[in-house]
Design an enzyme around this catalytic site. Structure first.
Site, PDB file in Angstrom:
ATOM      1  N   TYR A   1       0.821  -1.218   0.000  1.00 40.69           N
ATOM      2  CA  TYR A   1       0.000   0.000   0.000  1.00 40.69           C
ATOM      3  C   TYR A   1       0.860   1.275   0.000  1.00 40.69           C
ATOM      4  CZ  TYR A   1      -0.123  -0.203   5.277  1.00 40.69           C
ATOM      5  OH  TYR A   1       0.158  -0.256   6.617  1.00 40.69           O
ATOM      6  N   GLU A   2       0.188   2.382  -0.196  1.00 41.23           N
ATOM      7  CA  GLU A   2       0.890   3.672  -0.347  1.00 41.23           C
ATOM      8  C   GLU A   2       1.916   3.631  -1.476  1.00 41.23           C
ATOM      9  OE1 GLU A   2       0.462   6.659   1.055  1.00 41.23           O
ATOM     10  OE2 GLU A   2      -1.190   6.010   2.330  1.00 41.23           O
ATOM     11  N   GLY A   3       1.621   2.880  -2.541  1.00 37.51           N
ATOM     12  CA  GLY A   3       2.552   2.750  -3.651  1.00 37.51           C
ATOM     13  C   GLY A   3       3.473   1.567  -3.434  1.00 37.51           C
TER      14      GLY A   3
ATOM     15  N   GLN B   1       7.451   3.052  -6.046  1.00 36.19           N
ATOM     16  CA  GLN B   1       8.424   3.924  -5.370  1.00 36.19           C
ATOM     17  C   GLN B   1       9.698   4.041  -6.195  1.00 36.19           C
ATOM     18  OE1 GLN B   1       7.431   5.492  -2.673  1.00 36.19           O
ATOM     19  NE2 GLN B   1       5.563   4.284  -2.444  1.00 36.19           N
TER      20      GLN B   1
END
Lengths: 663, 663
Positions: free
Chosen positions: A477-479, A484
């Site tokens: 999650y969050e990329g 990234q």
């Protein structure tokens, strides 16, 4: 209430230390053992005060009261809360999980609601919010440390206030004053909680595909319709209302990411005074939780499918500027997820160490170390020590990396846009590396923590396997790690023409030179390490240049190099932080030869751990460098029918052939 | 029944293909999606027939009927059973788990018992058992492949027949003829199942601490008393009786591993005719399951705590020779656990590939590949391809490594002791590396399989996270990675004075030279790879010599170098297998330029995948080499009080200080 006082007026005795007595309901329901948790305040203070000069930084920002003692007191108060109220729910929360009820409500595990109420009453949600909205006006970096402490105690629980922080920060920067007065103030007190609604069934990374629609009602409000998935804290029983920050499209909006707007959609609609009407029930919800996910880990964090059906909402900021607004705080949010890696590593270490000190098995190869016992404690065995040291070395440099970045993030809320932009740039280079590298290592280290237990590591009773299950989400999650990596190499280096990278490398080389030529380096054998940091910092730049040069003729080089390059960057940053920590430890030892045994042990431990990092972990950087500069051919040349679809997976394959038109 | 026919008489149509109709009970109870499973027979045949010359090997051993077609038919029959009967229970078995009942019995998930009965009726448990005990007398290598197929379909289910195989092989080599007639024959038909009872609460690796006691009853039997833990299949409802092979001590036996004897202790005592009396019930069990463990994964494999209390048993072989007997088959058993790594990698690949072929997200950096779709399938993205190729490359060389070793293991049941010893030596060098390297990679690859799913990988519905949870046990049981590493470097290299290592390196260098100088190498760009295999094989020896030289002055070097050295060895072996596979693929392409498109695609895929291995995975070998030759100081120098016990973990620490007396 702490949240209603300004920082300078804080009476720490009454507000930090006087926590409500534990409620009956808060007792863990699980039979599983609890991995111990003690907040490593000494470690935190070492990084803040001796490695990074946070005291000077806070003074420069005008926080004259933020002395080391006061920061320690604040962190100590969070620590007490975390250890006494949140950590005890770690195993039981996992065992119970969240429950989706027939009335579409979600029940959190026993004790969660009570802990959340105490947290809110303590005013902790507003720690870093400006005083004008009911907060304490503390720097963001203290918020990061606060998240670390509660996240290490119980990551899943910490996600509820964590998501509220996401909503708070977004509203702070982009909402109208009216929206702030109605919603932000309630989020700050914790009476209401918040979510970030980005992902849909068809898209997570690729938000250009967002299909949730918003139609202007003509009265300033909008009707929002669509389905959002993987919404953490989308529904729960801990707060009286939930404020959803939602990505949706206006009619006629441009396709892709340029046509996405940001909306505020509350679970229950407040009245004109901004208060709930008292008639909140399953019948008049403005947003419905359609279900929750059954997951590998973070089971007590409710991951919700949210149904918006003509749900009343309000536009935040300008139309079609939604992604931009949502991403203002992306670097800070990713800092929070990077921290998750450190949280799980720390927890894993704290769980693994006592076992290694207590379990007896086999004899040291160099001779008995516990001659009167039936076998030696396993802490004597090199491979066990190596596993423990790996966790310890990565936890500690991870923490230093994050604190270093968190201090930079303090500029994110500055009134001066130039300060904010500089901050964004500095932070921008570091966040993808920290997020991906530290979360990958969080999984690796939580696995090592299980490993030293042998078979017992796999058994729920010993409390170690949950850490790995909880850690596993963090690279997704969050990329994802791959996202990234593209962010780092594509956006933060190539688009930036290597400016920030060059600056950072130069800074590292300069510091390495300074440390390497100091008497401390001579006294503590740091010269070789300083030289290696300088050399790797140079290679960091040259490797990126080599990749970029190749990308001119083959765009796929960026994607195929990016993950290895990111991990390469991570190991370099870790080495840089270790050099600084070893220098700080050596400096302390030299300055005070008469320090007491515990202090000496602490600083010498830093030197031992740092040496281990350079000896046994950093060599990986060179392999990563070598892999990152390979041509993309061996990754890109496999044709569609070469993946064995034709031979082993005829009936289960996707429909990759349909519509495939390579140039 | 197949198990009662000899190999030459097998009527494959009636025995392999006619499987009983699926029972009603066998329907999966879970709502979770099933990761697809297709047995990769083409892959398996490629390794057996084109890379390793298994047909020639079988002919040489006298198995004249084991032609490639017949082997494919046998494997195909196992595949049908695995795909139709066992794979469908993979998710449901995990969701249901095993249940411990009030009468101390254990219920396996729905469908498990029926599948086990069909397996037994098919005679599969006896595939590799000599015909005189009711088996088929097939070579052990076919048993390994059989285990691979059912293990990939459903690892937890496969553990029940797998543990029986452990008991079967131990009895075959060490039991008396009477014991064989009574117990072995029942194990071969599958009517009874078997376990291996080694571990106790205080000891797993360190079996010298075994404290279970056996007292001579004076009538040829013994009374066994003690507690055994982590006993896979220790209790279940699938077979009518369970035969426990138990490590215990006789009164007055020497301390440590030299005083351990091996006992056969049945759950229910058979009568003089070796049959059950019909009065089997909870009241007259000879051994009691005290509980089952709640685990991270392999939830449908019952992991039992077994209570022996004056349980009647019989000595196997000579007194105090138990560990020796237990370890006769350790290399073969470890081969089976090494296979677990390959099973999970294969399953993960099969789950990941269709998703990557179907899920659309973002655009390729080099331009749209699916211009008519809203986004490109994620198979176009380098990082996704890299994850898939990593799984694919490691699965395929892992399979080749194991088959290579399995063919060597065929000598383990030879009548000639010299053949058995040679086999043991050759196998011995390879098993620790395969066991540790492939299981570590099994975890890594099952994690990569989740990774390409993004957030969905973490959700149970998509079926990927179970693979990682199941894989996690594999580096812990049958000897942890650290234990394997010490076995490799300490026992298999140093004690052997490097003889086998030298032989194997020489063999690899010779083959690399032969391949590298062939026209195939010229046609398919293999020369650089052949050179690297030769170079790394040399470094394999020189690195080990360097470590051994250091160990003369510091024994701790062995332990501190061992894990990195083992992983180094693994990547070299993988490269060696890839070179052979690429050579076989190139040879096939050169020999038949008119082959059909599917065949061409298959062989070219091998070349692509092999190149990926050399480019993007093998560079890790050099970092592992560099780490393995570091001095042990940074691992060994940390004093007891440097692990932060004094500063952060005062109350949770173990009692490592008590009794600690370093030289």
């Amino acid at each position: 209430m702490y949240g209603q006082k300004s920082a300078v007026e804080i009476d720490t005795d009454s507000f930090f230390k006087t926590l409500p007595a534990e409620s009956e309901d808060a007792k863990p329901a699980s039979a599983h053992a609890q991995v111990p948790f003690v907040t490593p305040l000494r470690e935190m203070n070492f990084v803040l005060n001796e490695v990074l000069d946070a005291p000077g930084h806070y003074q420069k920002l005008g926080y004259t009261d933020l002395t080391p003692d006061f920061v320690d007191e604040i962190n100590g108060a969070v620590a007490s809360f975390a250890e006494e109220k949140v950590a005890p729910l770690y195993s039981s929360g996992d065992a119970e999980g969240c429950k989706y009820n027939t009335d579409s409500s979600v029940s959190t595990p026993r004790g969660y609601k009570e802990a959340y109420e105490e947290w809110s009453q303590g005013g902790w949600s507003g720690l870093t919010v400006p005083e004008e909205y009911g907060g304490q006006g503390m720097p963001l970096s203290l918020g990061v440390i606060k998240s670390e402490i509660i996240g290490t105690a119980n990551w899943s629980w910490s996600m509820y206030p964590g998501l509220s922080m996401g909503a708070i920060n977004t509203l702070l920067l982009h909402a109208s004053e009216e929206q702030k007065q109605t919603y932000l103030t309630k989020l700050v007190t914790g009476e209401w909680s918040g979510t970030m609604c980005l992902t849909e069934p068809a898209c997570g990374t690729d938000l250009g595909q967002v299909s949730t629609r918003a139609v202007d009602n003509g009265d300033g409000s909008y009707s929002v319709t669509g389905t959002k998935v993987y919404i953490s804290g989308g529904e729960h029983d801990m707060a009286e209302n939930i404020v959803h920050i939602v990505l949706a499209r206006l009619p006629g909006a441009p396709e892709g990411t340029k046509g996405i707007s940001l909306f505020l959609v509350p679970k229950y609609l407040p009245n004109e005074e901004g208060e709930l009407t008292g008639e909140e029930s399953a019948d008049n919800r403005n947003v419905t939780c359609v279900g929750i996910e059954d997951k590998m880990g973070i089971k007590s964090s409710a991951t919700c499918v949210m149904g918006f059906e003509n749900s009343k909402g309000w536009l935040i900021g300008e139309p079609n500027d939604g992604l931009n607004q949502m991403f203002t705080f992306m670097n800070t949010a990713r800092l929070g997820t990077a921290m998750q890696g450190v949280c799980h590593m720390e927890r894993s270490y704290q769980g693994a160490l006592p076992w290694c000190m207590d379990r007896a098995s086999m004899r040291a190869l160099s001779g008995k170390k516990y001659p009167d016992d039936v076998a030696d404690k396993i802490i004597v065995h090199p491979d066990v020590r190596k596993n423990l040291l790996t966790i310890k070395a990565l936890t500690e440099c991870g923490r230093a990396m994050i604190y270093d970045a968190a201090l930079k993030a303090d500029g994110m809320l500055d009134d001066d846009e130039a300060v904010r932009e500089k901050c964004e740039e500095e932070l921008g280079l570091h966040t993808p590396t920290m997020k991906a590298w530290l979360t990958e290592l969080g999984i690796e280290c939580s696995s090592l923590g299980m490993q030293v237990y042998g078979g017992a590591g796999f058994i729920k009773d010993y409390g170690m396997e949950q850490i790995m299950r909880d850690a596993r989400i963090s690279t997704l999650y969050e990329g994802t790690t791959g996202v990234q990596a593209l962010d780092l190499l594509g956006r933060k280096i190539i688009l930036d023409k290597g400016k920030e990278l060059g600056k950072q490398a130069k800074l590292q080389i300069g510091e390495a030179f300074e440390i390497g030529t100091s008497s401390t380096a001579g006294n503590h054998n740091l010269r070789g390490h300083a030289l290696e940091v300088a050399s790797l910092s140079t290679q960091w730049v040259t490797t990126s240049m080599r990749i970029v040069a190749g990308a001119a003729s083959d765009r796929e080089i960026v994607g195929s190099a990016s993950t290895d390059f990111l991990m390469f960057s991570g190991y370099i940053s870790g080495a840089y932080q270790w050099l600084k920590m070893m220098n700080a430890a050596g400096t302390a030892l030299d300055a005070n030869p008469d320090m007491d045994a515990a202090d000496r042990s602490f600083y010498e431990s830093k030197l031992h751990t740092g040496r281990f990092y350079f000896d046994r972990l950093l060599p990986k950087a060179y392999a990563l460098r070598d892999m990152s500069i390979k041509k993309p051919d061996s990754i890109m040349n496999m044709p569609l029918d070469g993946w064995d679809l034709a031979t082993t997976l005829p009936s289960n394959s996707g429909d990759a052939y349909a519509g495939y038109k390579p140039e």
